[in-house]
Motif scaffolding. Structure first.
Motif, PDB file in Angstrom:
ATOM      1  N   LEU A   1      -4.491 -15.499 -15.484  1.00  0.00           N
ATOM      2  CA  LEU A   1      -4.092 -15.283 -14.100  1.00  0.00           C
ATOM      3  C   LEU A   1      -3.054 -14.178 -14.014  1.00  0.00           C
ATOM      4  CD1 LEU A   1      -3.687 -19.011 -13.076  1.00  0.00           C
ATOM      5  CD2 LEU A   1      -5.667 -17.549 -12.704  1.00  0.00           C
ATOM      6  N   GLY A   2      -3.100 -13.415 -12.925  1.00  0.00           N
ATOM      7  CA  GLY A   2      -2.110 -12.375 -12.687  1.00  0.00           C
ATOM      8  C   GLY A   2      -2.631 -11.382 -11.670  1.00  0.00           C
ATOM      9  N   GLN A   3      -1.726 -10.578 -11.123  1.00  0.00           N
ATOM     10  CA  GLN A   3      -2.086  -9.561 -10.143  1.00  0.00           C
ATOM     11  C   GLN A   3      -1.479  -8.230 -10.533  1.00  0.00           C
ATOM     12  OE1 GLN A   3      -0.312 -11.144  -6.573  1.00  0.00           O
ATOM     13  NE2 GLN A   3      -2.275 -11.864  -5.812  1.00  0.00           N
ATOM     14  N   ILE A   4      -2.274  -7.184 -10.424  1.00  0.00           N
ATOM     15  CA  ILE A   4      -1.782  -5.814 -10.518  1.00  0.00           C
ATOM     16  C   ILE A   4      -2.395  -5.089  -9.335  1.00  0.00           C
ATOM     17  CG2 ILE A   4      -1.711  -3.679 -11.831  1.00  0.00           C
ATOM     18  CD1 ILE A   4      -2.203  -5.301 -14.346  1.00  0.00           C
ATOM     19  N   ALA A   5      -1.558  -4.564  -8.436  1.00  0.00           N
ATOM     20  CA  ALA A   5      -2.101  -3.929  -7.241  1.00  0.00           C
ATOM     21  C   ALA A   5      -1.072  -3.022  -6.590  1.00  0.00           C
ATOM     22  CB  ALA A   5      -2.533  -4.998  -6.249  1.00  0.00           C
ATOM     23  N   THR A   6      -1.567  -1.999  -5.925  1.00  0.00           N
ATOM     24  CA  THR A   6      -0.752  -1.170  -5.033  1.00  0.00           C
ATOM     25  C   THR A   6      -1.559  -0.962  -3.765  1.00  0.00           C
ATOM     26  OG1 THR A   6      -1.597   0.910  -5.917  1.00  0.00           O
ATOM     27  CG2 THR A   6       0.446   0.063  -6.880  1.00  0.00           C
ATOM     28  N   GLY A   7      -0.864  -0.789  -2.673  1.00  0.00           N
ATOM     29  CA  GLY A   7      -1.545  -0.542  -1.409  1.00  0.00           C
ATOM     30  C   GLY A   7      -0.541  -0.261  -0.314  1.00  0.00           C
ATOM     31  N   PHE A   8      -1.057   0.224   0.818  1.00  0.00           N
ATOM     32  CA  PHE A   8      -0.197   0.448   1.968  1.00  0.00           C
ATOM     33  C   PHE A   8      -0.963   0.069   3.224  1.00  0.00           C
ATOM     34  CE2 PHE A   8      -2.729   4.212   2.219  1.00  0.00           C
ATOM     35  CZ  PHE A   8      -2.768   4.530   3.563  1.00  0.00           C
ATOM     36  N   ASN A   9      -0.222  -0.352   4.234  1.00  0.00           N
ATOM     37  CA  ASN A   9      -0.853  -0.565   5.531  1.00  0.00           C
ATOM     38  C   ASN A   9      -0.172   0.322   6.550  1.00  0.00           C
ATOM     39  OD1 ASN A   9       1.510  -1.907   6.334  1.00  0.00           O
ATOM     40  ND2 ASN A   9       0.397  -3.539   7.317  1.00  0.00           N
ATOM     41  N   SER A  10      -0.862   0.518   7.640  1.00  0.00           N
ATOM     42  CA  SER A  10      -0.372   1.383   8.702  1.00  0.00           C
ATOM     43  C   SER A  10      -0.576   0.659  10.023  1.00  0.00           C
ATOM     44  CB  SER A  10      -1.145   2.700   8.694  1.00  0.00           C
ATOM     45  OG  SER A  10      -0.791   3.495   9.800  1.00  0.00           O
TER      46      SER A  10
ATOM     47  N   PRO B   1      -5.503  -2.048   3.552  1.00  0.00           N
ATOM     48  CA  PRO B   1      -6.462  -1.760   2.485  1.00  0.00           C
ATOM     49  C   PRO B   1      -6.767  -2.985   1.639  1.00  0.00           C
ATOM     50  CG  PRO B   1      -4.277  -1.205   1.757  1.00  0.00           C
ATOM     51  CD  PRO B   1      -4.141  -1.683   3.189  1.00  0.00           C
ATOM     52  N   THR B   2      -7.736  -2.847   0.788  1.00  0.00           N
ATOM     53  CA  THR B   2      -7.951  -3.860  -0.237  1.00  0.00           C
ATOM     54  C   THR B   2      -7.091  -3.493  -1.430  1.00  0.00           C
ATOM     55  OG1 THR B   2      -9.773  -2.640  -1.217  1.00  0.00           O
ATOM     56  CG2 THR B   2     -10.332  -4.250   0.475  1.00  0.00           C
ATOM     57  N   PHE B   3      -6.768  -4.463  -2.229  1.00  0.00           N
ATOM     58  CA  PHE B   3      -5.952  -4.223  -3.411  1.00  0.00           C
ATOM     59  C   PHE B   3      -6.784  -4.152  -4.681  1.00  0.00           C
ATOM     60  CE2 PHE B   3      -2.658  -5.366  -0.552  1.00  0.00           C
ATOM     61  CZ  PHE B   3      -1.502  -4.847  -1.076  1.00  0.00           C
TER      62      PHE B   3
ATOM     63  N   VAL C   1     -12.280  -2.607  -4.027  1.00  0.00           N
ATOM     64  CA  VAL C   1     -13.532  -2.809  -3.307  1.00  0.00           C
ATOM     65  C   VAL C   1     -13.398  -2.123  -1.952  1.00  0.00           C
ATOM     66  CG1 VAL C   1     -15.077  -4.540  -2.308  1.00  0.00           C
ATOM     67  CG2 VAL C   1     -13.932  -4.995  -4.480  1.00  0.00           C
ATOM     68  N   PRO C   2     -14.381  -1.304  -1.557  1.00  0.00           N
ATOM     69  CA  PRO C   2     -14.219  -0.513  -0.329  1.00  0.00           C
ATOM     70  C   PRO C   2     -14.427  -1.305   0.964  1.00  0.00           C
ATOM     71  CG  PRO C   2     -16.331  -0.050  -1.312  1.00  0.00           C
ATOM     72  CD  PRO C   2     -15.614  -0.977  -2.254  1.00  0.00           C
ATOM     73  N   VAL C   3     -13.824  -2.471   1.059  1.00  0.00           N
ATOM     74  CA  VAL C   3     -13.863  -3.261   2.290  1.00  0.00           C
ATOM     75  C   VAL C   3     -12.415  -3.464   2.709  1.00  0.00           C
ATOM     76  CG1 VAL C   3     -14.495  -5.456   3.325  1.00  0.00           C
ATOM     77  CG2 VAL C   3     -15.953  -4.460   1.571  1.00  0.00           C
ATOM     78  N   GLN C   4     -12.067  -2.953   3.864  1.00  0.00           N
ATOM     79  CA  GLN C   4     -10.692  -3.103   4.327  1.00  0.00           C
ATOM     80  C   GLN C   4     -10.703  -3.658   5.737  1.00  0.00           C
ATOM     81  OE1 GLN C   4     -11.402   0.351   3.330  1.00  0.00           O
ATOM     82  NE2 GLN C   4     -12.104   1.013   5.302  1.00  0.00           N
ATOM     83  N   VAL C   5      -9.527  -4.018   6.222  1.00  0.00           N
ATOM     84  CA  VAL C   5      -9.367  -4.515   7.581  1.00  0.00           C
ATOM     85  C   VAL C   5      -8.826  -3.366   8.413  1.00  0.00           C
ATOM     86  CG1 VAL C   5      -8.177  -6.191   9.036  1.00  0.00           C
ATOM     87  CG2 VAL C   5      -8.887  -6.832   6.726  1.00  0.00           C
ATOM     88  N   ALA C   6      -9.534  -3.023   9.476  1.00  0.00           N
ATOM     89  CA  ALA C   6      -9.098  -1.922  10.329  1.00  0.00           C
ATOM     90  C   ALA C   6      -9.348  -2.287  11.789  1.00  0.00           C
ATOM     91  CB  ALA C   6      -9.827  -0.639   9.965  1.00  0.00           C
ATOM     92  N   TYR C   7      -8.357  -2.030  12.628  1.00  0.00           N
ATOM     93  CA  TYR C   7      -8.463  -2.242  14.064  1.00  0.00           C
ATOM     94  C   TYR C   7      -8.206  -0.910  14.747  1.00  0.00           C
ATOM     95  CZ  TYR C   7      -8.111  -7.221  13.098  1.00  0.00           C
ATOM     96  OH  TYR C   7      -8.332  -8.491  12.638  1.00  0.00           O
TER      97      TYR C   7
ATOM     98  N   PRO D   1      -4.943  -9.582   1.825  1.00  0.00           N
ATOM     99  CA  PRO D   1      -5.700  -8.786   0.868  1.00  0.00           C
ATOM    100  C   PRO D   1      -5.156  -8.860  -0.560  1.00  0.00           C
ATOM    101  CG  PRO D   1      -4.378  -7.336   2.208  1.00  0.00           C
ATOM    102  CD  PRO D   1      -4.211  -8.729   2.758  1.00  0.00           C
ATOM    103  N   ALA D   2      -3.852  -9.006  -0.728  1.00  0.00           N
ATOM    104  CA  ALA D   2      -3.288  -9.049  -2.088  1.00  0.00           C
ATOM    105  C   ALA D   2      -3.729 -10.302  -2.821  1.00  0.00           C
ATOM    106  CB  ALA D   2      -1.763  -8.971  -2.036  1.00  0.00           C
ATOM    107  N   GLY D   3      -3.777 -11.434  -2.117  1.00  0.00           N
ATOM    108  CA  GLY D   3      -4.203 -12.677  -2.735  1.00  0.00           C
ATOM    109  C   GLY D   3      -5.703 -12.745  -2.975  1.00  0.00           C
TER     110      GLY D   3
END
Length: 176
Positions: free
Chosen positions: A83-92, A122-124, A127-133, A173-175
Protein backbone atom coordinates in the motif's frame (compact mmCIF):
# COMPACT_ATOMS: atom_id res chain seq x y z
CA UNK A 1 5.13 13.67 2.54
CA UNK A 2 2.04 15.57 1.46
CA UNK A 3 2.63 19.14 0.32
CA UNK A 4 -0.14 21.45 -0.91
CA UNK A 5 0.46 24.94 -2.28
CA UNK A 6 -2.61 27.13 -2.72
CA UNK A 7 -2.60 30.31 -4.85
CA UNK A 8 -5.58 32.72 -4.90
CA UNK A 9 -6.31 35.85 -6.91
CA UNK A 10 -9.55 37.74 -6.17
CA UNK A 11 -10.99 41.09 -7.17
CA UNK A 12 -14.29 42.91 -6.57
CA UNK A 13 -15.84 46.17 -7.78
CA UNK A 14 -18.91 48.11 -6.60
CA UNK A 15 -21.04 50.83 -8.17
CA UNK A 16 -23.81 52.76 -6.38
CA UNK A 17 -26.70 54.19 -8.38
CA UNK A 18 -29.50 56.43 -7.05
CA UNK A 19 -32.69 57.56 -8.69
CA UNK A 20 -33.25 54.65 -11.11
CA UNK A 21 -36.02 52.59 -9.47
CA UNK A 22 -34.65 53.52 -6.04
CA UNK A 23 -31.16 52.92 -4.64
CA UNK A 24 -28.91 50.18 -6.02
CA UNK A 25 -25.49 48.83 -5.13
CA UNK A 26 -24.10 46.74 -7.99
CA UNK A 27 -21.18 44.40 -7.28
CA UNK A 28 -19.15 42.06 -9.40
CA UNK A 29 -16.04 40.01 -8.92
CA UNK A 30 -13.66 37.35 -10.17
CA UNK A 31 -11.65 34.71 -8.31
CA UNK A 32 -8.97 32.32 -9.49
CA UNK A 33 -7.73 29.60 -7.16
CA UNK A 34 -5.22 26.83 -7.81
CA UNK A 35 -3.94 24.05 -5.55
CA UNK A 36 -0.84 21.99 -6.34
CA UNK A 37 -0.40 18.77 -4.35
CA UNK A 38 2.60 16.43 -4.12
CA UNK A 39 1.99 13.15 -2.26
CA UNK A 40 4.46 10.40 -1.37
CA UNK A 41 3.04 8.26 1.41
CA UNK A 42 4.34 4.80 2.20
CA UNK A 43 5.88 4.35 -1.24
CA UNK A 44 8.89 2.52 0.21
CA UNK A 45 6.94 0.13 2.40
CA UNK A 46 8.54 -3.23 2.96
CA UNK A 47 5.44 -4.68 4.57
CA UNK A 48 2.12 -5.44 3.01
CA UNK A 49 -0.42 -8.19 2.88
CA UNK A 50 0.08 -11.81 1.82
CA UNK A 51 -2.99 -13.90 1.04
CA UNK A 52 -2.71 -17.67 0.47
CA UNK A 53 -5.49 -19.64 -1.21
CA UNK A 54 -5.32 -23.41 -0.74
CA UNK A 55 -6.68 -25.45 -3.66
CA UNK A 56 -7.23 -22.45 -5.99
CA UNK A 57 -4.89 -21.79 -8.90
CA UNK A 58 -3.78 -18.23 -9.58
CA UNK A 59 -5.89 -18.08 -12.74
CA UNK A 60 -9.03 -18.24 -10.60
CA UNK A 61 -7.88 -15.20 -8.61
CA UNK A 62 -6.79 -12.86 -11.39
CA UNK A 63 -8.25 -14.30 -14.59
CA UNK A 64 -6.17 -15.60 -17.48
CA UNK A 65 -2.58 -14.39 -17.35
CA UNK A 66 -0.55 -14.70 -20.53
CA UNK A 67 2.71 -16.60 -20.17
CA UNK A 68 1.72 -18.08 -16.79
CA UNK A 69 2.62 -21.71 -16.27
CA UNK A 70 0.75 -23.43 -13.46
CA UNK A 71 2.39 -26.50 -12.02
CA UNK A 72 0.11 -29.56 -11.99
CA UNK A 73 1.43 -30.24 -8.48
CA UNK A 74 0.45 -26.77 -7.17
CA UNK A 75 -1.78 -26.95 -4.12
CA UNK A 76 -2.75 -23.30 -4.05
CA UNK A 77 -1.73 -19.77 -4.88
CA UNK A 78 -0.99 -16.48 -3.20
CA UNK A 79 -1.24 -12.72 -3.70
CA UNK A 80 1.01 -10.01 -2.30
CA UNK A 81 -0.10 -6.37 -2.10
CA UNK A 82 1.72 -3.26 -0.92
CA UNK A 83 0.00 0.00 0.00
CA UNK A 84 1.08 3.57 -0.67
CA UNK A 85 0.53 6.65 -2.82
CA UNK A 86 2.83 8.59 -5.10
CA UNK A 87 1.11 11.42 -6.95
CA UNK A 88 1.26 15.03 -8.06
CA UNK A 89 -1.54 17.13 -9.44
CA UNK A 90 -3.20 20.51 -9.48
CA UNK A 91 -6.74 21.77 -9.65
CA UNK A 92 -8.06 25.04 -10.95
CA UNK A 93 -11.22 26.86 -9.83
CA UNK A 94 -12.46 30.14 -11.29
CA UNK A 95 -15.55 32.10 -10.30
CA UNK A 96 -17.41 35.18 -11.53
CA UNK A 97 -20.30 36.84 -9.72
CA UNK A 98 -22.62 39.79 -10.18
CA UNK A 99 -25.26 41.05 -7.76
CA UNK A 100 -27.62 43.95 -7.15
CA UNK A 101 -28.68 45.10 -3.70
CA UNK A 102 -31.67 47.29 -4.50
CA UNK A 103 -34.00 49.36 -2.38
CA UNK A 104 -36.96 50.32 -4.60
CA UNK A 105 -38.75 51.84 -1.57
CA UNK A 106 -37.33 52.84 1.82
CA UNK A 107 -38.61 49.78 3.75
CA UNK A 108 -37.92 47.09 1.10
CA UNK A 109 -34.47 45.69 0.30
CA UNK A 110 -33.92 43.13 -2.46
CA UNK A 111 -30.78 41.18 -3.30
CA UNK A 112 -30.41 39.48 -6.69
CA UNK A 113 -27.26 37.77 -7.90
CA UNK A 114 -25.66 34.89 -9.70
CA UNK A 115 -22.28 33.15 -9.52
CA UNK A 116 -20.66 31.03 -12.24
CA UNK A 117 -17.75 28.66 -11.66
CA UNK A 118 -15.35 26.70 -13.79
CA UNK A 119 -13.40 23.87 -12.14
CA UNK A 120 -10.84 21.27 -13.20
CA UNK A 121 -9.52 18.38 -11.08
CA UNK A 122 -6.97 16.00 -12.61
CA UNK A 123 -6.44 12.34 -11.99
CA UNK A 124 -3.42 11.37 -9.96
CA UNK A 125 -2.77 8.01 -11.60
CA UNK A 126 -2.20 9.14 -15.18
CA UNK A 127 -5.51 7.77 -16.45
CA UNK A 128 -6.92 10.42 -18.81
CA UNK A 129 -10.24 10.76 -16.97
CA UNK A 130 -10.62 13.95 -14.98
CA UNK A 131 -13.41 15.96 -13.39
CA UNK A 132 -14.14 19.18 -15.24
CA UNK A 133 -17.00 21.67 -14.95
CA UNK A 134 -17.53 24.43 -17.51
CA UNK A 135 -18.89 27.93 -16.85
CA UNK A 136 -22.51 26.80 -17.27
CA UNK A 137 -22.25 23.67 -15.10
CA UNK A 138 -22.04 25.37 -11.69
CA UNK A 139 -24.46 28.29 -11.99
CA UNK A 140 -25.58 29.49 -8.54
CA UNK A 141 -28.46 32.00 -8.37
CA UNK A 142 -29.17 33.93 -5.16
CA UNK A 143 -32.32 35.87 -4.26
CA UNK A 144 -33.33 37.61 -1.07
CA UNK A 145 -35.63 40.30 0.24
CA UNK A 146 -36.41 41.98 3.53
CA UNK A 147 -39.33 44.22 4.42
CA UNK A 148 -39.34 46.50 7.47
CA UNK A 149 -42.96 46.08 8.63
CA UNK A 150 -43.20 49.02 11.08
CA UNK A 151 -40.47 51.17 9.55
CA UNK A 152 -38.46 51.11 12.79
CA UNK A 153 -35.71 48.70 11.70
CA UNK A 154 -36.76 46.13 14.34
CA UNK A 155 -39.64 44.17 12.81
CA UNK A 156 -38.66 42.54 9.54
CA UNK A 157 -40.09 39.90 7.27
CA UNK A 158 -37.41 38.32 5.13
CA UNK A 159 -36.75 35.39 2.86
CA UNK A 160 -33.92 34.13 0.70
CA UNK A 161 -32.90 31.41 -1.69
CA UNK A 162 -29.42 30.45 -2.79
CA UNK A 163 -27.69 27.62 -4.56
CA UNK A 164 -24.11 26.98 -3.45
CA UNK A 165 -21.40 24.62 -4.68
CA UNK A 166 -18.45 23.37 -2.68
CA UNK A 167 -15.12 22.84 -4.37
CA UNK A 168 -14.28 19.22 -5.02
CA UNK A 169 -11.59 17.96 -2.70
CA UNK A 170 -8.33 16.35 -3.75
CA UNK A 171 -9.06 13.24 -1.68
CA UNK A 172 -11.55 12.11 -4.31
CA UNK A 173 -9.00 11.70 -7.13
CA UNK A 174 -5.95 11.16 -4.89
CA UNK A 175 -7.62 8.29 -3.03
CA UNK A 176 -8.76 6.72 -6.29
Amino acid sequence: KEVSIKTNFEGDASYILSGFLGEHQFKGGYSNSKIFTDIDSNSNVTTGQLQLFYGRPITQLTGPVSGLTVSPNAIGSGLISRLGQIATGFNSNQGIYIQDKGQPIRRLTMNLGVRFEKEFIPTFNGVPVQVAYGWGDKMAPRFGSAFDVLGDGKSNIFGSYGKFYDRLKFELPAGS
